[in-house]
Write a protein that holds these residues in place. Structure first.
Motif, PDB file in Angstrom:
ATOM      1  N   TYR A   1     -88.592 -29.127  -8.201  1.00  0.00           N
ATOM      2  CA  TYR A   1     -87.282 -29.319  -7.648  1.00  0.00           C
ATOM      3  C   TYR A   1     -87.496 -29.459  -6.279  1.00  0.00           C
ATOM      4  O   TYR A   1     -86.859 -30.444  -5.489  1.00  0.00           O
ATOM      5  CB  TYR A   1     -86.390 -28.045  -7.998  1.00  0.00           C
ATOM      6  N   ALA A   2     -88.598 -28.691  -5.598  1.00  0.00           N
ATOM      7  CA  ALA A   2     -88.686 -29.220  -4.255  1.00  0.00           C
ATOM      8  C   ALA A   2     -89.110 -30.662  -3.994  1.00  0.00           C
ATOM      9  O   ALA A   2     -88.459 -31.226  -2.819  1.00  0.00           O
ATOM     10  CB  ALA A   2     -89.715 -28.027  -3.556  1.00  0.00           C
ATOM     11  N   LEU A   3     -90.221 -30.898  -4.664  1.00  0.00           N
ATOM     12  CA  LEU A   3     -90.622 -32.230  -4.825  1.00  0.00           C
ATOM     13  C   LEU A   3     -89.499 -33.217  -4.996  1.00  0.00           C
ATOM     14  O   LEU A   3     -89.268 -34.386  -4.267  1.00  0.00           O
ATOM     15  CB  LEU A   3     -91.760 -32.532  -5.500  1.00  0.00           C
ATOM     16  N   LEU A   4     -88.814 -33.067  -6.021  1.00  0.00           N
ATOM     17  CA  LEU A   4     -87.693 -34.251  -6.425  1.00  0.00           C
ATOM     18  C   LEU A   4     -86.542 -34.413  -5.409  1.00  0.00           C
ATOM     19  O   LEU A   4     -86.114 -35.339  -4.901  1.00  0.00           O
ATOM     20  CB  LEU A   4     -87.334 -33.941  -7.671  1.00  0.00           C
ATOM     21  N   SER A   5     -86.253 -33.325  -4.698  1.00  0.00           N
ATOM     22  CA  SER A   5     -85.358 -33.061  -3.872  1.00  0.00           C
ATOM     23  C   SER A   5     -85.649 -34.132  -2.579  1.00  0.00           C
ATOM     24  O   SER A   5     -85.028 -34.676  -1.885  1.00  0.00           O
ATOM     25  CB  SER A   5     -84.729 -31.726  -3.341  1.00  0.00           C
ATOM     26  N   ASN A   6     -87.044 -33.693  -2.180  1.00  0.00           N
ATOM     27  CA  ASN A   6     -87.410 -34.524  -0.932  1.00  0.00           C
ATOM     28  C   ASN A   6     -87.613 -36.075  -1.396  1.00  0.00           C
ATOM     29  O   ASN A   6     -87.186 -36.804  -0.455  1.00  0.00           O
ATOM     30  CB  ASN A   6     -88.914 -34.225  -0.831  1.00  0.00           C
ATOM     31  N   ALA A   7     -87.995 -36.226  -2.558  1.00  0.00           N
ATOM     32  CA  ALA A   7     -87.920 -37.842  -3.094  1.00  0.00           C
ATOM     33  C   ALA A   7     -86.347 -38.256  -2.713  1.00  0.00           C
ATOM     34  O   ALA A   7     -86.303 -39.556  -2.504  1.00  0.00           O
ATOM     35  CB  ALA A   7     -88.572 -37.885  -4.569  1.00  0.00           C
ATOM     36  N   LEU A   8     -85.314 -37.524  -3.359  1.00  0.00           N
ATOM     37  CA  LEU A   8     -83.999 -37.974  -3.340  1.00  0.00           C
ATOM     38  C   LEU A   8     -83.775 -38.287  -1.958  1.00  0.00           C
ATOM     39  O   LEU A   8     -83.038 -39.257  -1.844  1.00  0.00           O
ATOM     40  CB  LEU A   8     -83.405 -37.100  -4.142  1.00  0.00           C
ATOM     41  N   ARG A   9     -83.966 -37.587  -1.193  1.00  0.00           N
ATOM     42  CA  ARG A   9     -83.590 -37.487   0.335  1.00  0.00           C
ATOM     43  C   ARG A   9     -84.055 -38.670   1.012  1.00  0.00           C
ATOM     44  O   ARG A   9     -83.551 -39.440   1.581  1.00  0.00           O
ATOM     45  CB  ARG A   9     -83.882 -36.368   1.163  1.00  0.00           C
ATOM     46  N   ASN A  10     -85.175 -39.050   0.367  1.00  0.00           N
ATOM     47  CA  ASN A  10     -85.988 -40.222   0.932  1.00  0.00           C
ATOM     48  C   ASN A  10     -85.843 -41.461  -0.016  1.00  0.00           C
ATOM     49  O   ASN A  10     -86.415 -42.732   0.341  1.00  0.00           O
ATOM     50  CB  ASN A  10     -87.395 -40.182   0.831  1.00  0.00           C
ATOM     51  N   GLY A  11     -84.684 -41.338  -0.545  1.00  0.00           N
ATOM     52  CA  GLY A  11     -84.280 -42.739  -1.336  1.00  0.00           C
ATOM     53  C   GLY A  11     -84.719 -42.887  -2.720  1.00  0.00           C
ATOM     54  O   GLY A  11     -84.308 -44.023  -3.315  1.00  0.00           O
ATOM     55  N   THR A  12     -85.457 -42.118  -3.524  1.00  0.00           N
ATOM     56  CA  THR A  12     -85.735 -42.296  -4.832  1.00  0.00           C
ATOM     57  C   THR A  12     -84.662 -41.896  -5.708  1.00  0.00           C
ATOM     58  O   THR A  12     -84.337 -40.799  -5.707  1.00  0.00           O
ATOM     59  CB  THR A  12     -87.114 -41.450  -5.233  1.00  0.00           C
ATOM     60  N   LEU A  13     -84.164 -42.764  -6.351  1.00  0.00           N
ATOM     61  CA  LEU A  13     -82.864 -42.542  -7.343  1.00  0.00           C
ATOM     62  C   LEU A  13     -83.526 -42.446  -8.789  1.00  0.00           C
ATOM     63  O   LEU A  13     -82.766 -42.299  -9.562  1.00  0.00           O
ATOM     64  CB  LEU A  13     -81.884 -43.434  -7.050  1.00  0.00           C
ATOM     65  N   GLY A  14     -84.770 -43.113  -9.123  1.00  0.00           N
ATOM     66  CA  GLY A  14     -85.248 -43.157 -10.601  1.00  0.00           C
ATOM     67  C   GLY A  14     -86.509 -42.769 -10.209  1.00  0.00           C
ATOM     68  O   GLY A  14     -87.394 -43.081  -9.485  1.00  0.00           O
ATOM     69  N   MET A  15     -86.951 -42.279 -11.602  1.00  0.00           N
ATOM     70  CA  MET A  15     -88.391 -41.540 -11.596  1.00  0.00           C
ATOM     71  C   MET A  15     -88.752 -41.315 -13.180  1.00  0.00           C
ATOM     72  O   MET A  15     -88.236 -41.034 -13.838  1.00  0.00           O
ATOM     73  CB  MET A  15     -88.399 -40.031 -10.840  1.00  0.00           C
ATOM     74  N   ARG A  16     -90.153 -41.693 -13.164  1.00  0.00           N
ATOM     75  CA  ARG A  16     -91.000 -41.609 -14.379  1.00  0.00           C
ATOM     76  C   ARG A  16     -91.809 -40.584 -14.117  1.00  0.00           C
ATOM     77  O   ARG A  16     -93.055 -40.495 -13.608  1.00  0.00           O
ATOM     78  CB  ARG A  16     -91.483 -43.091 -14.902  1.00  0.00           C
ATOM     79  N   ALA A  17     -91.595 -39.375 -14.729  1.00  0.00           N
ATOM     80  CA  ALA A  17     -92.434 -38.104 -14.528  1.00  0.00           C
ATOM     81  C   ALA A  17     -93.381 -37.762 -15.634  1.00  0.00           C
ATOM     82  O   ALA A  17     -92.774 -37.660 -16.740  1.00  0.00           O
ATOM     83  CB  ALA A  17     -91.454 -36.906 -14.096  1.00  0.00           C
ATOM     84  N   HIS A  18     -94.585 -37.830 -15.430  1.00  0.00           N
ATOM     85  CA  HIS A  18     -95.616 -37.568 -16.374  1.00  0.00           C
ATOM     86  C   HIS A  18     -95.902 -35.793 -16.331  1.00  0.00           C
ATOM     87  O   HIS A  18     -96.243 -35.495 -15.309  1.00  0.00           O
ATOM     88  CB  HIS A  18     -96.989 -38.289 -16.004  1.00  0.00           C
TER      89      HIS A  18
END
Length: 352
Positions: free
Chosen positions: A63-80
């Motif tokens: 959640y901490a990493l995904l939240s940071n990604a979202l703040r930086n403009g990542t709106l989609g993700m393929r998570a392994h």
């Protein structure tokens, strides 16, 4: 961020991180000192040894990493996300829980990833099947020869599970040389035979980055025919694709972060602005057109791979899904790596 006076905001599509491992991250935890590792086997061993050492849960770190990604403009993700007999489904469940906390702003597709072996770790295939009902969306795989030592057995298991469950496939493939190309051609043949064009991704695919290999051209043609997506992360000394050649052969390329502050590497931020910059730098992008191409690889190309319309197709500056940057143009954005001033998804402003 303070916007310089007289500089209009530049509106862009949202970023897509097409290859990331949020279950492995130490994001939000105290500094993690890494052990030396010089081979894939040593990296995997370090990762395996660390899985139970984190103070916080998979959900909280993800959640901490995904939240940071979202703040930086990542709106989609393929998570392994790792699945193994040691871990069971806990990482899948943790990352899915983290992703649900950020929905609908961040779209997360989870790949069930047999990092520690599929055939060589008995019981993992059954857990992979179970993971598809516990939050995973796609079936993953890893180096059929280099890790598993059984090209056809591994691919039989991966494609068989995907066929039974009606899921897409995303395979890690680090193996290089002509052996790596042969593996890729086999994946392409199975993709076409099963009518899976456009529904298979290969991550890393280092063999496709080696211009000295005699069968490279033929392999690229087969990848294009199969509609296979290639995900590159441009990490450290890892090989990077010749983007011009990929384009000439019709091969579709996307970009991702791979590991972020995990046992494999101390680097990474989860920002695809940074990753677009790194991919441009590693591939020698110089002209505005080359820099803009890398931006597309990190945005709408990833949206097309995910099959998410508002990330794959952009309606322009007035689009309800958009980012806004203090930058003159896309080329400057890729070079300067600013954080977005505004992140907007489906008409809602996002603060992360």
């Amino acid at each position: 961020m303070t916007v310089p006076p007289n500089l209009p905001l530049l509106a862009t599509p949202g970023f897509v991180d097409s290859h990331i491992h949020p279950d492995k991250t130490s994001w939000g935890e105290p500094w993690l000192s890494r052990r030396p590792a010089h081979t894939l086997e040593e990296l995997i061993a370090n990762d395996r040894d660390s899985q139970f050492d984190f103070a916080s849960s998979t959900e909280e770190r993800a959640y901490a990493l995904l939240s940071n990604a979202l703040r930086n403009g990542t709106l989609g993700m393929r998570a392994h996300v790792d699945v193994s007999t040691e871990l069971g489904l806990r990482n899948i469940e943790g990352v899915r829980a983290a992703a649900e906390r950020l929905a609908p702003h961040l779209t997360v597709q989870i790949v069930a990833f047999p990092q520690f072996g599929l055939l060589t770790n008995p019981g993992t295939l059954d857990l992979m099947a179970a993971s598809l009902g516990a939050g995973a969306d796609l079936v993953g795989g890893i180096d059929p020869i280099g890790v598993e030592g059984d090209l056809h057995g591994h691919l039989d298991a991966v494609f068989g599970l995907a066929d039974r469950a009606g899921r897409d496939i995303d395979i890690h493939l680090h193996d290089g040389g002509e052996e790596g190309l042969a593996e890729i051609r086999e994946i392409a043949a199975r993709t076409i035979a099963g009518g899976r064009q456009g529904r298979v991704t290969i991550g890393h695919a280092f063999a496709l980055c080696d211009e000295t290999l005699p069968s490279l051209g033929d392999t690229l043609d087969r990848v294009a025919e199969a509609g296979i997506w290639i995900a590159s992360c441009a990490l450290g000394p890892d090989p990077v694709p010749n983007i011009d050649r990929f384009e000439r052969h019709g091969v579709r390329l996307v970009a991702g972060s791979d590991g972020v502050r995990d046992t494999w590497s101390p680097f990474g931020t989860g920002s695809m602005v940074d990753r677009a910059h790194l991919l441009a730098y590693r591939t020698g992008a110089m002209t505005d057109a080359e820099l803009e191409r890398v931006f597309r690889i990190a945005t709408t190309a990833g949206g097309a791979m995910l099959g998410v319309p508002d990330l794959a197709e952009w309606a322009g500056p007035a689009a309800e899904t958009r980012l806004e940057f203090a930058a003159e143009n896309l080329a400057q954005l890729v070079v300067d790596r600013p954080a977005p001033v505004r992140v907007r998804r489906a008409g809602a402003d996002i603060t992360g």
